[in-house]
Scaffold this motif. Sequence first.
Motif, mmCIF file in Angstrom:
data_model
loop_
_atom_site.group_PDB
_atom_site.id
_atom_site.type_symbol
_atom_site.label_atom_id
_atom_site.label_comp_id
_atom_site.label_asym_id
_atom_site.label_seq_id
_atom_site.Cartn_x
_atom_site.Cartn_y
_atom_site.Cartn_z
ATOM 1 N N ASN A 28 -113.105 100.725 -15.342
ATOM 2 C CA ASN A 28 -113.248 101.854 -14.413
ATOM 3 C C ASN A 28 -114.665 101.925 -13.843
ATOM 4 O O ASN A 28 -114.858 102.213 -12.662
ATOM 5 C CB ASN A 28 -112.924 103.179 -15.113
ATOM 6 N N ALA A 29 -115.671 101.662 -14.695
ATOM 7 C CA ALA A 29 -117.067 101.700 -14.248
ATOM 8 C C ALA A 29 -117.330 100.621 -13.199
ATOM 9 O O ALA A 29 -117.988 100.876 -12.178
ATOM 10 C CB ALA A 29 -118.003 101.533 -15.439
ATOM 11 N N ILE A 30 -116.826 99.432 -13.440
ATOM 12 C CA ILE A 30 -117.006 98.337 -12.474
ATOM 13 C C ILE A 30 -116.300 98.675 -11.164
ATOM 14 O O ILE A 30 -116.857 98.484 -10.083
ATOM 15 C CB ILE A 30 -116.496 97.005 -13.061
ATOM 16 N N GLY A 31 -115.093 99.219 -11.269
ATOM 17 C CA GLY A 31 -114.359 99.624 -10.072
ATOM 18 C C GLY A 31 -115.083 100.714 -9.297
ATOM 19 O O GLY A 31 -115.104 100.709 -8.060
ATOM 20 N N ALA A 32 -115.719 101.640 -10.022
ATOM 21 C CA ALA A 32 -116.473 102.715 -9.365
ATOM 22 C C ALA A 32 -117.656 102.142 -8.596
ATOM 23 O O ALA A 32 -117.962 102.583 -7.481
ATOM 24 C CB ALA A 32 -116.946 103.742 -10.392
ATOM 25 N N GLU A 33 -118.348 101.141 -9.181
ATOM 26 C CA GLU A 33 -119.469 100.502 -8.490
ATOM 27 C C GLU A 33 -118.973 99.803 -7.237
ATOM 28 O O GLU A 33 -119.568 99.930 -6.161
ATOM 29 C CB GLU A 33 -120.175 99.502 -9.415
ATOM 30 N N GLN A 34 -117.873 99.073 -7.341
ATOM 31 C CA GLN A 34 -117.330 98.349 -6.188
ATOM 32 C C GLN A 34 -116.875 99.311 -5.092
ATOM 33 O O GLN A 34 -117.119 99.057 -3.911
ATOM 34 C CB GLN A 34 -116.182 97.448 -6.627
ATOM 35 N N ASP A 35 -116.225 100.409 -5.485
ATOM 36 C CA ASP A 35 -115.784 101.403 -4.494
ATOM 37 C C ASP A 35 -116.978 102.050 -3.794
ATOM 38 O O ASP A 35 -116.968 102.239 -2.573
ATOM 39 C CB ASP A 35 -114.926 102.489 -5.152
ATOM 40 N N LYS B 128 -131.952 92.834 -10.105
ATOM 41 C CA LYS B 128 -132.171 93.002 -8.664
ATOM 42 C C LYS B 128 -130.917 93.601 -8.040
ATOM 43 O O LYS B 128 -129.819 93.272 -8.433
ATOM 44 C CB LYS B 128 -132.494 91.660 -8.005
ATOM 45 N N LEU B 129 -131.094 94.444 -7.053
ATOM 46 C CA LEU B 129 -129.976 95.049 -6.348
ATOM 47 C C LEU B 129 -129.776 94.364 -5.014
ATOM 48 O O LEU B 129 -130.730 93.848 -4.428
ATOM 49 C CB LEU B 129 -130.246 96.541 -6.118
ATOM 50 N N PRO B 130 -128.524 94.358 -4.500
ATOM 51 C CA PRO B 130 -128.313 93.805 -3.162
ATOM 52 C C PRO B 130 -129.097 94.617 -2.142
ATOM 53 O O PRO B 130 -129.326 95.807 -2.339
ATOM 54 C CB PRO B 130 -126.810 93.967 -2.932
ATOM 55 N N VAL C 51 -122.706 94.566 -6.853
ATOM 56 C CA VAL C 51 -123.494 93.722 -7.743
ATOM 57 C C VAL C 51 -122.599 92.699 -8.445
ATOM 58 O O VAL C 51 -123.093 91.768 -9.063
ATOM 59 C CB VAL C 51 -124.296 94.531 -8.795
ATOM 60 N N PHE C 52 -121.286 92.857 -8.323
ATOM 61 C CA PHE C 52 -120.329 91.947 -8.955
ATOM 62 C C PHE C 52 -119.757 90.972 -7.920
ATOM 63 O O PHE C 52 -119.301 91.377 -6.859
ATOM 64 C CB PHE C 52 -119.177 92.728 -9.598
ATOM 65 N N THR C 53 -119.765 89.693 -8.264
ATOM 66 C CA THR C 53 -119.148 88.691 -7.388
ATOM 67 C C THR C 53 -117.755 88.336 -7.871
ATOM 68 O O THR C 53 -116.965 87.764 -7.128
ATOM 69 C CB THR C 53 -119.994 87.407 -7.324
ATOM 70 N N PHE C 54 -117.461 88.643 -9.129
ATOM 71 C CA PHE C 54 -116.145 88.355 -9.700
ATOM 72 C C PHE C 54 -115.831 89.412 -10.742
ATOM 73 O O PHE C 54 -116.692 89.781 -11.549
ATOM 74 C CB PHE C 54 -116.138 86.976 -10.374
ATOM 75 N N TYR D 91 -116.481 89.438 -15.881
ATOM 76 C CA TYR D 91 -117.136 89.667 -14.589
ATOM 77 C C TYR D 91 -118.335 88.757 -14.447
ATOM 78 O O TYR D 91 -118.845 88.229 -15.430
ATOM 79 C CB TYR D 91 -117.577 91.128 -14.440
ATOM 80 N N LYS D 92 -118.782 88.619 -13.196
ATOM 81 C CA LYS D 92 -120.014 87.890 -12.909
ATOM 82 C C LYS D 92 -120.856 88.747 -11.983
ATOM 83 O O LYS D 92 -120.353 89.313 -11.015
ATOM 84 C CB LYS D 92 -119.728 86.539 -12.256
#
Length: 167
Positions: free
Chosen positions: A81-88, A35-37, A98-101, A149-150
């Motif tokens: 880098n991929a997680i950072g790209a999603e957060q950015d 699920k997406l936010p 989608v990441f809480t941690f 990550y979570k």
Amino acid sequence: MTKLVLAALVLTTACHKHSDSAKDKPAVTLPVPTKLPPVQPGSGAAKPADDHAASIDSEYATLIAMYKAPPGATPCESLYNAIGAEQDAAKSMKRDSVFTFVAPKADFLKQCGALPAMTQQCLVPAYQSTHGAECESLHPDEKELDKLYKLRDGLEPPKEKGQGSAQ
């Protein structure tokens, strides 16, 4: 009449070969959450009247950023880098990530680096998307991922009109 029969035979053979080659190729399962936010008002999301494909791209924009992230020196750095790209992307689009941690970079790289080499590689979204069959059995234990990550609880892909809940 002979030309017509010959043309039908050629088409039948070509279609048969095409369908056989499609059976041999495994389906690729993309590593997306279930699920997406929700899209926030004013976030630049496509309106329902907009092009259907653009609407889907908008819904998945933060996840698409993960696949387009620059590679790192190691698979673990590529994942970071991929997680950072999603957060950015989420931040710039005024959406929830989608990441809480996500572990601090040094801890992340250390914990990830302790995983088997192929498991590390299969955690990189861009790699896993093209190597789904070989990566399917290499997914680490959830406890190991929790150190890295979570994901946000209750994530689910966007639904088409009339679609039931995702399974």
